[in-house]
Design an enzyme around this catalytic site. Structure first.
Site, PDB file in Angstrom:
ATOM      1  N   GLU A 285     -12.179  20.005   1.424  1.00  0.00           N
ATOM      2  CA  GLU A 285     -11.314  20.290   0.271  1.00  0.00           C
ATOM      3  C   GLU A 285     -11.998  19.872  -1.033  1.00  0.00           C
ATOM      4  O   GLU A 285     -12.960  19.093  -1.031  1.00  0.00           O
ATOM      5  CB  GLU A 285      -9.973  19.576   0.431  1.00  0.00           C
ATOM      6  CG  GLU A 285     -10.112  18.074   0.516  1.00  0.00           C
ATOM      7  CD  GLU A 285      -9.018  17.343  -0.234  1.00  0.00           C
ATOM      8  OE1 GLU A 285      -8.650  17.763  -1.342  1.00  0.00           O
ATOM      9  OE2 GLU A 285      -8.562  16.317   0.293  1.00  0.00           O
TER      10      GLU A 285
ATOM     11  N   LYS B 147      -2.172   8.918   2.923  1.00  0.00           N
ATOM     12  CA  LYS B 147      -2.475   7.914   1.914  1.00  0.00           C
ATOM     13  C   LYS B 147      -1.431   6.787   1.945  1.00  0.00           C
ATOM     14  O   LYS B 147      -0.257   7.026   2.110  1.00  0.00           O
ATOM     15  CB  LYS B 147      -2.537   8.566   0.534  1.00  0.00           C
ATOM     16  CG  LYS B 147      -3.849   9.332   0.367  1.00  0.00           C
ATOM     17  CD  LYS B 147      -3.952   9.988  -0.990  1.00  0.00           C
ATOM     18  CE  LYS B 147      -3.267  11.321  -0.973  1.00  0.00           C
ATOM     19  NZ  LYS B 147      -4.036  12.370  -0.323  1.00  0.00           N
TER      20      LYS B 147
HETATM   21  N1  PSU Z   1      -7.309  12.575   0.098  1.00  0.00           N
HETATM   22  C1  PSU Z   1      -8.112  11.833  -0.682  1.00  0.00           C
HETATM   23  N2  PSU Z   1      -8.081  12.056  -2.035  1.00  0.00           N
HETATM   24  C2  PSU Z   1      -7.330  13.058  -2.590  1.00  0.00           C
HETATM   25  C3  PSU Z   1      -6.491  13.848  -1.756  1.00  0.00           C
HETATM   26  C4  PSU Z   1      -6.526  13.556  -0.421  1.00  0.00           C
HETATM   27  O1  PSU Z   1      -8.834  10.952  -0.183  1.00  0.00           O
HETATM   28  O2  PSU Z   1      -7.385  13.261  -3.808  1.00  0.00           O
HETATM   29  C5  PSU Z   1      -5.681  14.989  -2.326  1.00  0.00           C
HETATM   30  C6  PSU Z   1      -5.629  16.096  -1.281  1.00  0.00           C
HETATM   31  O3  PSU Z   1      -6.111  17.277  -1.877  1.00  0.00           O
HETATM   32  C7  PSU Z   1      -4.178  16.233  -0.916  1.00  0.00           C
HETATM   33  C8  PSU Z   1      -3.555  15.873  -2.228  1.00  0.00           C
HETATM   34  O4  PSU Z   1      -3.843  17.503  -0.451  1.00  0.00           O
HETATM   35  O5  PSU Z   1      -4.316  14.731  -2.630  1.00  0.00           O
HETATM   36  C9  PSU Z   1      -2.077  15.597  -2.080  1.00  0.00           C
HETATM   37  O6  PSU Z   1      -1.456  15.753  -3.309  1.00  0.00           O
HETATM   38  P1  PSU Z   1       0.132  15.846  -3.395  1.00  0.00           P
HETATM   39  O7  PSU Z   1       0.624  14.510  -2.967  1.00  0.00           O
HETATM   40  O8  PSU Z   1       0.421  16.149  -4.843  1.00  0.00           O
HETATM   41  O9  PSU Z   1       0.541  16.961  -2.485  1.00  0.00           O
END
Ligand code: PSU
Ligand code: MN
Length: 298
Positions: free
Chosen positions: A22, A156
């Site tokens: 990604e 996370k």
């Molecule tokens: N994992 C990481 N760093 C990130 C992300 C994931 O180590 O920046 C990103 C991914 O792209 C994931 C996004 O899909 O954060 C999730 O964002 P949200 O909570 O707005 O859906």
């Protein structure tokens, strides 16, 4: 519609191993200018295990499956790169925007290109105040309808992990711990929750992939939860997390800005330690995804 890098296209045609990566972690998850070097290191980690990396992003409105150096640099260093979840893709593409794809958007595009393995850092999930804010990452419903295997370090730790695990169950997304009975907590090895299934080898995992195909159970994702090897100091983690959550509330952050805000507060408040942990875990996930892709292709 998809602009597939020639090396990626050739490997897919030959049934060879490809790992999708990604780009939001590059543009929004890691600080500049190190993010560009790290993005290259993640790709190199895939190559070192014998697979071909396909970092996915939108460059000037063009959906790219596999980025050349110029495109990787645009995602890492350009101002105004949009964080694109699945719902944003068509709008951003029609505008000719340059966008980084989240887990949900990357998984969607990777599956469309015929890629079966995907490595990331941590999935999005249910946020801690979701009972009032309704903030749940589109990664969850996205993975529920996408045939892909995603290697991650759990979700996370800024999230409500218990609620996220419940949603993964409801949505029918399979979860296995790789070499662990515990669901990993991103920066931490153990989120405090058990994982429903444990798999101890790449060989065993390939057996699961084959069974998914035989049973016609490939409509949704398989999550391979791979714990970080050397975790962040727990006390530091808990202290910084409380500060970051409070700061987000005070600043009135919402929507797609929540996760990047919390991650960058983390990186600042830990003096870069969380960033280093983030890099370690992504590299490990890229390596594991590549090993699975190689074994599955063989
Ligand atoms: N994992 C990481 N760093 C990130 C992300 C994931 O180590 O920046 C990103 C991914 O792209 C994931 C996004 O899909 O954060 C999730 O964002 P949200 O909570 O707005 O859906
Ligand atoms: Mn959100």
């Amino acid at each position: 519609m998809l602009n597939v890098h020639p090396e990626v296209a050739a490997t897919l045609r030959a049934g060879g191993p490809v790992v999708a990566l990604e780009s939001t972690i590059v543009s929004h998850g890691l600080p500049r200018p190190d993010n560009l070097r790290i993005a290259r290191e993640i790709e190199d980690a895939v190559r070192a295990e014998g697979a071909i990396p396909a970092t996915i992003a939108l460059v000037d409105g063009d959906v790219r499956i596999g980025l050349d150096d110029e495109a990787l640099e645009a995602i890492a260093l350009r101002d105004g790169v949009v964080k694109c979840s699945t719902r944003d893709l068509a709008i951003a593409a029609a505008r000719g925007a340059t966008g980084a794809t989240t887990v949900a958007a990357t998984a969607h595009l990777a599956a469309q290109a015929g890629i079966e393995l995907f490595a990331t850092g941590g999935l999005g999930g249910v946020h801690r105040e979701a009972s009032t804010t309704w903030d749940e990452s589109a990664d969850l419903v996205g993975l529920a309808r996408t045939p892909i295997t995603v290697v991650c370090a759990g979700v996370k730790s800024i999230l409500d992990v218990a609620a996220t695990l419940e949603r993964l169950e409801t949505l029918g997304i399979a979860v296995v711990g790789f070499g662990t009975d515990r669901f990993p907590g991103f920066y931490l090895r153990d989120s405090g929750h058990a994982v429903p299934w444990r798999v101890d080898s790449v060989h065993e995992l390939v057996g699961v992939l084959r069974a998914r195909a035989r049973l016609d159970l490939e409509d949704s994702a398989l999550v391979v939860a791979n714990p970080i090897e050397e975790e962040l100091d727990r006390e530091l983690h808990d202290r910084v997390l409380a500060d970051a959550l409070a700061a987000a509330t005070v600043a009135g952050i919402y929507g797609r800005d929540v996760t990047p805000f919390l991650l960058s507060r983390f990186h600042e408040a830990t003096g870069g330690e969380s960033r280093d942990a983030n890099v370690r875990l992504v590299l490990a996930n890229a390596r594991l995804a590549a090993r699975i892709a190689v074994a599955a292709a063989g």
